[in-house]
Design a protein around this motif. Structure first.
Motif, short mmCIF file in Angstrom:
data_model
loop_
_atom_site.label_atom_id
_atom_site.label_comp_id
_atom_site.label_asym_id
_atom_site.label_seq_id
_atom_site.Cartn_x
_atom_site.Cartn_y
_atom_site.Cartn_z
N LEU A 436 0.96 -1.26 0.19
CA LEU A 436 0.08 -0.15 0.18
C LEU A 436 0.89 1.32 0.02
N THR A 437 1.87 1.45 0.92
CA THR A 437 2.89 2.45 0.71
C THR A 437 3.53 2.64 -0.51
N PHE A 438 3.95 1.70 -1.10
CA PHE A 438 4.43 1.57 -2.42
C PHE A 438 3.56 2.28 -3.51
N GLY A 439 2.21 1.87 -3.44
CA GLY A 439 1.36 2.42 -4.22
C GLY A 439 1.03 4.04 -4.11
N LEU A 440 0.94 4.29 -2.60
CA LEU A 440 0.58 5.75 -2.14
C LEU A 440 1.65 6.90 -2.77
N HIS A 441 2.78 6.14 -2.71
CA HIS A 441 3.96 7.31 -3.07
C HIS A 441 4.61 6.89 -4.53
N TRP A 442 3.87 6.23 -5.29
CA TRP A 442 4.11 5.92 -6.90
C TRP A 442 4.29 7.30 -7.54
N ALA A 449 8.94 5.73 -4.09
CA ALA A 449 7.95 4.59 -3.69
C ALA A 449 8.72 3.44 -3.07
N PHE A 450 9.68 3.07 -3.63
CA PHE A 450 10.49 1.73 -3.18
C PHE A 450 11.18 2.23 -1.83
N GLU A 451 11.67 3.02 -1.83
CA GLU A 451 12.30 3.64 -0.50
C GLU A 451 11.38 3.50 0.43
N HIS A 452 10.26 4.13 0.43
CA HIS A 452 9.18 4.26 1.65
C HIS A 452 8.74 2.85 1.64
N ALA A 453 8.34 2.25 0.72
CA ALA A 453 8.01 0.69 0.78
C ALA A 453 8.99 -0.25 1.95
N LEU A 454 10.38 0.06 1.40
CA LEU A 454 11.38 -0.70 2.10
C LEU A 454 11.34 -0.42 3.45
N ALA A 455 11.25 1.16 3.94
CA ALA A 455 11.29 1.50 5.12
C ALA A 455 10.06 0.88 6.12
N VAL A 456 8.94 0.77 5.36
CA VAL A 456 7.91 -0.07 6.08
C VAL A 456 8.24 -1.35 6.64
N LEU A 457 8.76 -2.03 5.50
CA LEU A 457 9.08 -3.52 5.82
C LEU A 457 10.13 -3.67 6.79
N PRO A 758 3.02 4.59 11.28
CA PRO A 758 2.51 5.88 10.37
C PRO A 758 3.49 6.74 9.96
N LEU A 759 4.66 6.96 10.46
CA LEU A 759 5.62 7.93 10.09
C LEU A 759 6.46 7.26 8.58
N ALA A 760 6.64 5.91 8.89
CA ALA A 760 7.06 5.23 7.85
C ALA A 760 6.22 5.18 6.39
N VAL A 761 4.86 5.03 6.66
CA VAL A 761 3.65 5.02 5.59
C VAL A 761 4.04 6.36 4.78
N ALA A 762 3.96 7.45 5.99
CA ALA A 762 3.92 8.95 5.22
C ALA A 762 5.34 9.19 4.73
N GLY A 763 6.05 8.26 4.73
CA GLY A 763 7.48 8.82 3.83
C GLY A 763 8.49 9.51 4.70
#
Length: 796
Positions: A436-442, A449-457, A758-763
């Motif tokens: 979902l994070t990857f899609g939000l920051h596409w 987007a990849f960086e933020h999704a990686l941070a969430v993982l 939430p901070l990671a999802v927000a980037g």
């Protein structure tokens, strides 16, 4: 150029082949040739397609040593120590060596499953163990032989080869940790220059060089040091139950792979330092957790390894060395200076200083002489003792501890079981959140987007949550062990904080259980002298298991009494055709001051009273202090005993107990405890005898004393290692400390995830900061749990 062995991958020997399906496959030695032939004959050729590493080369053991190792599995007396009986059959756990991947586990399970008598086979790649359930006595030997032919090592637990294997695995984990630590520092050093923009104004060659060096450093850290996480992720996927290793492995793969792709495409973002830090802190947490989790088992293994394999048995003055497992109850054993006793026993003759620090933790030796009990694991520091074995090795206190350790390992607390059920769902939720994070920051670009999704993982790694409860409980088990309490049921330790009352047994629990006859009075006109009446009583009580019966051990048996049998209360037998019986005195009056509080028995001849006896049993020296400490918790303290009113009332008054009941049967004790639980709340039962087992099973928390009967100790969730009740006083404070540690760890882990996710999802959290935060969270949980393991009671 020589070809490689088709089985193990080593250089093949000239002109050495295996003929299979019209093919000539090269091999390096006859051992590999035999293994390949067996695999083919069993129809398990898929092994060579499934495996990810080479098989273990043959020839590591000398032929004589291999035959010796296989011969061990044909000796039932050796296997018995490691077996347990289940409804399906006998269960045996063995140590393995030579496993490289999941394909090895697959091959072992398939190869052993069709051996006659084998019910089931399970392998644990991480623990390097095989669990075998079988019904035929020759099945273990057949399994061991087949695995040896396949090239895998198999040993009994405790075998020096198995210990060497575990030491090697520990060194390997430590080596991975050291590599990850050094690599993380080096990768961060080079990445720091990139983060601060040292090459933004030019020198692109150096920027590219620093990234390349980061790749060279991070690659072995990710794929060698981090290999256990990839293995765990794959095992979870194959089992259809993804665990916490899956998001870790995915995060490592994406961090490393994404960085390589960015480098190739000329992008700016690389995460080699984040991946290396991630691996280092995760391995550090795993290493600390492994050390703490194994502490209780290691303490037991150290004691077990100290027991001797041989002992001197004395028969009619002739002494010979025999294996400890051949000792039975009643054997006379000679113990010399420096020797260790393998069984529980009673001293028959001699004086000596016996040190039992390995078992009780008491550093000072105790003097033991005729009539004194000595326990397995005790070392004779000076003197010579002749002792009479109380039973075989399996009945000793050491064996009881083994049973309790096995129970503690097999019974996780409810919170741990709940987490195991929730963990797969948590893992799936993390993966969905990353997507979902990857899609939000596409819209900000694929790289961002990849960086933020990686941070969430990385930031949502459930390690801290997964470790919060088990590590705290493990620390509590270690602290309890140091204070003389073995916890067989971790759930009962946690339940101590919610208790409302304690129900004590009397004889052998609040009292020493060492009775002596302080007075006897003939009754009626039976024509028997007091000496004859005492010898009849002694003959009746000789084989009774109750501590009261031991008061008659000093008297000679009447040779004319026969057919003695144990009754529910007392014993009976026939002497010259006349029925004699001994049991409680139903007329339990106060008596005189000299016998007040004594237990009274009556000896009957054809149901006519012939002898009244008064037996004395003193309270344990520490009983008053322990009851005061437990009463200070606000608990109601009560006493239930099968003795008469006079003895029970006197003891209850002496110790200041709230209530008491005398002449209680096992069922009455259980019924009273259940009623108290309904009216007041959870209750603790403390006992030692067979008649306490029903109440122990019904209690919320059950405690068996160090010299408890086999049935009582199996019914209890907590077991006192030291003689006496002193360790009981530390239980409430320890239970509160464990619960506080669990709350602290869970609160921190949940608060961290609720804040960081939430901070990671927000980037707002870069991958390197996510790795640092996740690792700090896991380390904080681990360190806090280790503080529980070092806990000391205020009375220590």
């Amino acid at each position: 150029m020589s070809s490689a062995c088709a089985h193990c991958g080593e250089p093949a020997a000239p002109e050495l082949y295996v003929e299979q399906d019209a093919q000539r496959l090269p091999v390096c030695c006859p051992g590999c040739a035999g293994a390949m032939t067996l695999v083919h004959e069993l129809g398990l050729d898929n092994y060579y397609r499934l495996r990810t590493g080479r098989a273990r080369p043959h020839g590591g053991d000398e032929p004589g040593e291999r035959e010796r190792n296989l011969a061990l599995f044909g000796m039932p007396e050796l296997l018995a120590e490691h077996e347990s009986v289940t409804p399906e059959g006998r269960r045996l756990t063995l140590s393995l060596s030579g496993l490289n991947c999941a394909a090895c586990c697959w091959l072992i399970e398939k190869a052993a499953a069709d051996i006659p008598g084998v019910v089931s086979v399970g392998t644990d790649l991480a623990a390097m163990e095989l669990t075998l359930v079988y019904r035929r006595a020759d099945a273990p030997a057949a399994v061991a032989e087949r695995l040896d032919r396949l090239g895998y090592g198999v040993t009994l637990p405790g075998d020096p080869r198995g210990r060497a294997l575990r030491r090697r695995e520990q060194r390997r984990l430590l080596g991975r940790l050291a590599l990850a630590g050094i690599g993380a520092m080096q990768a961060m050093m080079y990445s720091a220059a990139l983060y601060i923009g040292a090459f933004d104004d030019g020198d692109q060659v150096y920027q590219w060089l620093f990234r390349l060096v980061g790749l060279l450093i991070a690659t072995p850290v990710v794929f060698y040091a981090g290999w256990p996480f990839f293995q765990g992720a794959w095992r979870g996927l194959r089992a259809g139950s993804p665990g916490m290793d899956l998001p870790v492995a995915l995060a490592l793969s994406l961090a490393w792979g994404g960085s390589v792709v960015n480098m190739a495409l000329g992008g700016e973002h690389v995460y080699f330092d984040s991946a290396a830090m991630f691996v280092f802190f995760l391995l550090l947490s795993r290493w600390l957790e492994q050390r703490q989790r194994h502490r209780v088992g290691a303490a037991w293994q150290q004691l077990k390894d100290a027991l001797p394999l041989l002992v001197r048995r004395s028969t009619d003055g002739d002494e010979q060395w025999v294996t400890s497992r051949r000792v039975v109850a009643g054997d006379l054993l000679r113990l010399g200076q420096g020797e260790v006793l393998p069984v529980d026993a009673v001293v028959v003759e001699g004086q000596g200083q016996v040190e039992q620090a390995a078992l009780t933790g008491e550093p000072l030796p105790c003097r033991r002489g005729p009539g004194d009990a000595v326990q397995a694991g005790g070392r004779l520091l000076e003197g010579t003792l002749l002792v009479r074995a109380a039973g075989p090795v399996g009945d000793s206190l050491v064996a009881r501890i083994a049973d309790q350790v096995a129970r503690a390992r097999s019974e996780p607390p409810p919170m741990v079981r709940d987490w195991r059920r929730v963990a797969p769902l948590f893992t799936v939720a993390v993966l969905a959140l990353a997507a979902l994070t990857f899609g939000l920051h596409w819209a900000a670009g694929p790289a961002r987007a990849f960086e933020h999704a990686l941070a969430v993982l990385v930031v949502t790694c459930p390690c801290a949550l997964a470790l919060a409860v088990p590590l705290s409980v493990s620390g509590g088990l270690g602290a309890a062990l140091r204070h003389g309490v073995l916890v067989a049921s971790p759930g009962q330790l946690l339940a101590v904080t919610g208790l409302r009352g304690v129900l004590f047994d009397k004889t052998g629990t609040l009292t020493s259980g060492h009775f002596r006859v302080i007075r006897h009075q003939p009754l009626g006109d039976g024509g028997h002298s007091e000496a004859v009446l005492l010898s009849i009583a002694a003959a009746l009580e000789r084989h009774h298991p109750h501590p009261l019966a031991r008061a008659f051990d000093a008297y000679p048996d009447d040779p004319a009494l026969a057919d003695a049998e144990v009754l529910h209360q007392g014993a009976q037998g026939r002497r010259l055709g006349v029925l004699w019986r001994i049991g409680p005195d139903p007329f339990d009056d106060a008596g005189n001051a000299a016998t007040r509080g004594a237990t009274r028995l009556l000896l009957y001849e054809n149901e006519q009273p012939r002898l009244r006896l008064w037996l004395s049993d003193e309270p344990r020296p520490e009983a008053a202090a322990v009851t005061r400490a437990l009463g200070a918790q606000g608990w109601h303290l009560r006493l239930a005993s099968g003795d008469g009113e006079g003895a029970v009332a006197t003891l209850a008054d002496t110790l200041g107990l709230d209530d008491w009941r005398a002449r209680q049967t096992p069922e009455q004790k259980k019924a009273w405890l259940e009623r108290l639980a309904t009216e007041e709340g959870p209750q603790m039962m403390v006992g030692d005898g067979i008649n306490d087992a029903p109440a122990l099973l019904a209690a919320s928390v059950s405690v068996a004393t160090a010299d408890a009967s086999a049935l009582a100790r199996k019914a209890a969730g907590l077991y006192l290692l030291k003689p006496g009740l002193a360790p009981l006083a530390a239980l409430p404070a320890l239970a509160r400390r464990v619960r506080r540690g669990i709350r602290q760890n869970l609160t921190w882990a949940l608060a961290y995830n609720l804040t960081a996710v939430p901070l990671a999802v927000a980037g707002l959290v870069p991958p390197w900061a996510a790795a640092l935060g996740m690792s700090a969270s896991s380390l904080l949980v681990t360190v806090n749990a280790s503080r529980i393991a070092r806990w000391q009671s205020s009375s220590s």
